[in-house]
Each structure stands twice: as structure tokens, then as C-alpha cells.
Design an enzyme around this catalytic site. Structure first.
Site, PDB file in Angstrom:
ATOM      1  N   ASP A   1      11.279   6.119  19.571  1.00 12.26           N
ATOM      2  CA  ASP A   1      10.367   6.871  20.425  1.00 12.26           C
ATOM      3  C   ASP A   1      10.785   8.338  20.458  1.00 12.26           C
ATOM      4  O   ASP A   1      11.986   8.644  20.357  1.00 12.26           O
ATOM      5  CB  ASP A   1      10.375   6.296  21.851  1.00 12.26           C
ATOM      6  CG  ASP A   1       9.130   6.664  22.638  1.00 12.26           C
ATOM      7  OD1 ASP A   1       8.215   5.815  22.723  1.00 12.26           O
ATOM      8  OD2 ASP A   1       9.066   7.798  23.168  1.00 12.26           O
TER       9      ASP A   1
ATOM     10  N   TYR B   1      -9.616  12.076  16.850  1.00 14.96           N
ATOM     11  CA  TYR B   1      -8.984  10.791  17.157  1.00 14.96           C
ATOM     12  C   TYR B   1      -9.668   9.657  16.395  1.00 14.96           C
ATOM     13  O   TYR B   1      -9.004   8.805  15.792  1.00 14.96           O
ATOM     14  CB  TYR B   1      -9.042  10.538  18.662  1.00 14.96           C
ATOM     15  CG  TYR B   1      -8.440   9.224  19.095  1.00 14.96           C
ATOM     16  CD1 TYR B   1      -7.080   8.999  18.998  1.00 14.96           C
ATOM     17  CD2 TYR B   1      -9.243   8.201  19.614  1.00 14.96           C
ATOM     18  CE1 TYR B   1      -6.509   7.805  19.397  1.00 14.96           C
ATOM     19  CE2 TYR B   1      -8.688   6.994  20.021  1.00 14.96           C
ATOM     20  CZ  TYR B   1      -7.327   6.796  19.905  1.00 14.96           C
ATOM     21  OH  TYR B   1      -6.773   5.604  20.292  1.00 14.96           O
TER      22      TYR B   1
ATOM     23  N   LYS C   1      -8.017   6.955  13.539  1.00 13.06           N
ATOM     24  CA  LYS C   1      -8.016   5.504  13.664  1.00 13.06           C
ATOM     25  C   LYS C   1      -8.790   4.829  12.544  1.00 13.06           C
ATOM     26  O   LYS C   1      -8.476   3.702  12.140  1.00 13.06           O
ATOM     27  CB  LYS C   1      -8.547   5.101  15.043  1.00 13.06           C
ATOM     28  CG  LYS C   1      -7.604   5.504  16.179  1.00 13.06           C
ATOM     29  CD  LYS C   1      -6.179   4.998  15.949  1.00 13.06           C
ATOM     30  CE  LYS C   1      -5.198   5.400  17.014  1.00 13.06           C
ATOM     31  NZ  LYS C   1      -3.842   4.900  16.747  1.00 13.06           N
TER      32      LYS C   1
ATOM     33  N   THR D   1      -3.122   2.129  30.441  1.00 17.15           N
ATOM     34  CA  THR D   1      -1.846   2.798  30.228  1.00 17.15           C
ATOM     35  C   THR D   1      -2.034   4.261  30.618  1.00 17.15           C
ATOM     36  O   THR D   1      -3.162   4.717  30.823  1.00 17.15           O
ATOM     37  CB  THR D   1      -1.406   2.730  28.751  1.00 17.15           C
ATOM     38  OG1 THR D   1      -2.414   3.376  27.951  1.00 17.15           O
ATOM     39  CG2 THR D   1      -1.230   1.292  28.285  1.00 17.15           C
TER      40      THR D   1
ATOM     41  N   ASP E   1      10.976  11.842  16.191  1.00 12.92           N
ATOM     42  CA  ASP E   1       9.590  12.258  16.004  1.00 12.92           C
ATOM     43  C   ASP E   1       9.140  11.608  14.708  1.00 12.92           C
ATOM     44  O   ASP E   1       9.579  12.000  13.618  1.00 12.92           O
ATOM     45  CB  ASP E   1       9.520  13.783  15.914  1.00 12.92           C
ATOM     46  CG  ASP E   1       8.117  14.310  15.631  1.00 12.92           C
ATOM     47  OD1 ASP E   1       7.235  13.507  15.255  1.00 12.92           O
ATOM     48  OD2 ASP E   1       7.898  15.529  15.773  1.00 12.92           O
ATOM     49  N   VAL E   2       8.277  10.598  14.795  1.00 14.47           N
ATOM     50  CA  VAL E   2       7.939   9.812  13.606  1.00 14.47           C
ATOM     51  C   VAL E   2       6.956  10.513  12.676  1.00 14.47           C
ATOM     52  O   VAL E   2       6.541   9.933  11.667  1.00 14.47           O
ATOM     53  CB  VAL E   2       7.421   8.406  13.990  1.00 14.47           C
ATOM     54  CG1 VAL E   2       8.539   7.573  14.578  1.00 14.47           C
ATOM     55  CG2 VAL E   2       6.238   8.481  14.937  1.00 14.47           C
TER      56      VAL E   2
END
Length: 258
Positions: free
Chosen positions: A41, A159, A163, A194, A67-68
Site C-alpha cells: 500500500d 475512470y 476500468k 468505502t 507506490d505501485v
């Protein structure tokens, strides 16, 4: 097949974005099902604290800050997981975020940033983890997509595009590596309860989009709970889904069917 509580017994699971929301729910659930969990994370403190809680409850986990969207940090995180637990059996590409604003107001750097976090991260994490799975001759990869992969929303062009890419990334990986023992699927939630999901609803409403909880209830009955997404990911991760690959599993209570 393993009994409930053992569905990931002796497996190593890496979860990106694993310290909050659905990622946190998956980290807890995968550990409860016997996995040794590598929580990756951007918030290193949250990842390590969650790992501490999981260990206190009898599970096995480590927390790694990364940081992926950065290749060097991804390599370091995956190496830390391998050093702690051995090669990965499961990769849950969950890390992601969103931008809600009119398309013509989206700046180029914002577009690039969202593509890096939501799409490039899957490429980097999968590229780093796949050799470990190929060495074992098996592995399961799950990518967090969304109803937004197929159902567009005003103010979410960037966004929605990320996706859509996620959905096809999972399918293409599945096709390319099917005969080498690798499964890859996407889980596609509806609106979720969330911090990320509530922020999305508020920002859409600020744009004049009817994204109230009542409006969402009309589309999918109620808000999805993060644990429900985690359970879908668990199924795809487990041997119970041994003949499921290249799928886009909606977790949306018929949003995509109405």
C-alpha cells in the site's frame, strides 16, 4: 477442495492497495483463509498496522509501503514478499483511485496519473509477480475492475477508460498464460460503502449526477459492502475457481442486468 477457513491454506497472496477499503477486507479474509499475505500500500504505516493486527489474530502477514505505479517500488515490494514468504500463488491487483470532473476539465497530467495508478500498476505488479507463479506452474491473478468498465457515468470518462482497460488486461493475461497454469480474472463491483465509494458519490452529486444512496438503491438494491467484494476475490483466488479464467465477475446485485 479445502474447507471454509482453509481455502488459501499455504498460499502466498500479494494484495496491492491492501490496507484500506476492499483491499483491507481482502487482506483480512485471505489471511483468515490460511494465506500468508503481503499487504502492499502507498500508506506504509497503514499496511504495517494491518499486518500487525492480522498477526495478533493468528494470521501471517507483512505490510510493505510502495507506490505501485513506480517500477522500482513494485520490484522492492515483491522482493520483500518473496523474502518473507516465498513465491506468490495469488496476486490481487486492487490498487486504484478515481477522478470525477467534466471531461474537458481533466488535465493531461491528471489523465496520466490516473492511468498510472489504475492501469500501469497492474502491468508492473503482474510483470513482477508472474515469474514466481510460472516457476510454480500455477497462479491466480485478480484485477479490480468496476461496473464502470461497461457502464459509463458523466464526469468519469478517465475512470471509465481505466476500468475498461482493466477488464481487457485481465482477459488478455488469461489467454496468453492459460497453458502455463495461470488464471486471471477481473472482479467488477458496483457502488461500494468505502471511503473511495462515498467520495465518488458526493463528487458525482456535486456535478449534478443523481448518485444519492437512494438512487443507487434503485439500481443495485443497496451499497455493496467491502467484505462482499473480498469474498468474490477469494473465490477467484481459490482452487474452487480452477476452471474460471478470463472472466469479468460483477459484484453489483444486478446493476449490470437492469
Amino acid at each position: 477442495m479445502h474447507a471454509p477457513g482453509q481455502r488459501l491454506l499455504n498460499k502466498v497472496a500479494i494484495i496491492s492497495g491492501g490496507a484500506g477499503g476492499c483491499g483491507e477486507a481482502a487482506s483480512r479474509l485471505f489471511a483468515a483463509e490460511g494465506a500468508r499475505v503481503v499487504i502492499v500500500d502507498r500508506n506504509a504505516g497503514a499496511a504495517m498496522e494491518l499486518a500487525r493486527q492480522i498477526k495478533a489474530e493468528g494470521g501471517e502477514a507483512i505490510g510493505v509501503g510502495a507506490d505501485v505505479s513506480r517500477a522500482d517500488q513494485v520490484r522492492s515490494a515483491v522482493a520483500a514478499g518473496e523474502a518473507a514468504f516465498g513465491g506468490a500463488d495469488v496476486l490481487f491487483n486492487h490498487a486504484g483511485t478515481l477522478i470525477v470532473k467534466p471531461f474537458l476539465d481533466v488535465e493531461e497530467d491528471e489523465w496520466d496519473w490516473l492511468m498510472a495508478v489504475n492501469v500501469k500498476s497492474m502491468y508492473l505488479m503482474t510483470r513482477a509477480v508472474l515469474p514466481q507463479m510460472l516457476a510454480k506452474g500455477k497462479g491466480s491473478i485478480i484485477c479490480t475492475s468496476s461496473i464502470s468498465a461497461e457502464y459509463a457515468t458523466p464526469g468519469e470518462v478517465a475512470y471509465n477508460a481505466t476500468k475498461g482497460a482493466c477488464q481487457m488486461f485481465a482477459r488478455a493475461i488469461a489467454v496468453e498464460f492459460r497453458d502455463r497454469g495461470i488464471r486471471c480474472n477481473a472482479v467488477a463491483p458496483g457502488f461500494i460503502r468505502t471511503a473511495h465509494g462515498i467520495r465518488e458519490m458526493k463528487e458525482l452529486q456535486a456535478m449534478g449526477v443523481d448518485a444519492s444512496e437512494a438512487a443507487i438503491a434503485a439500481q443495485q438494491g443497496r451499497l455493496c459492502e467491502p467484505e462482499e467484494v473480498a469474498r468474490a476475490a477469494l473465490f477467484l483466488a481459490s482452487d474452487e475457481a480452477s476452471f474460471v479464467s478470463g472472466a469479468h465477475l460483477f459484484v453489483d446485485n444486478c446493476f449490470s442486468s437492469v
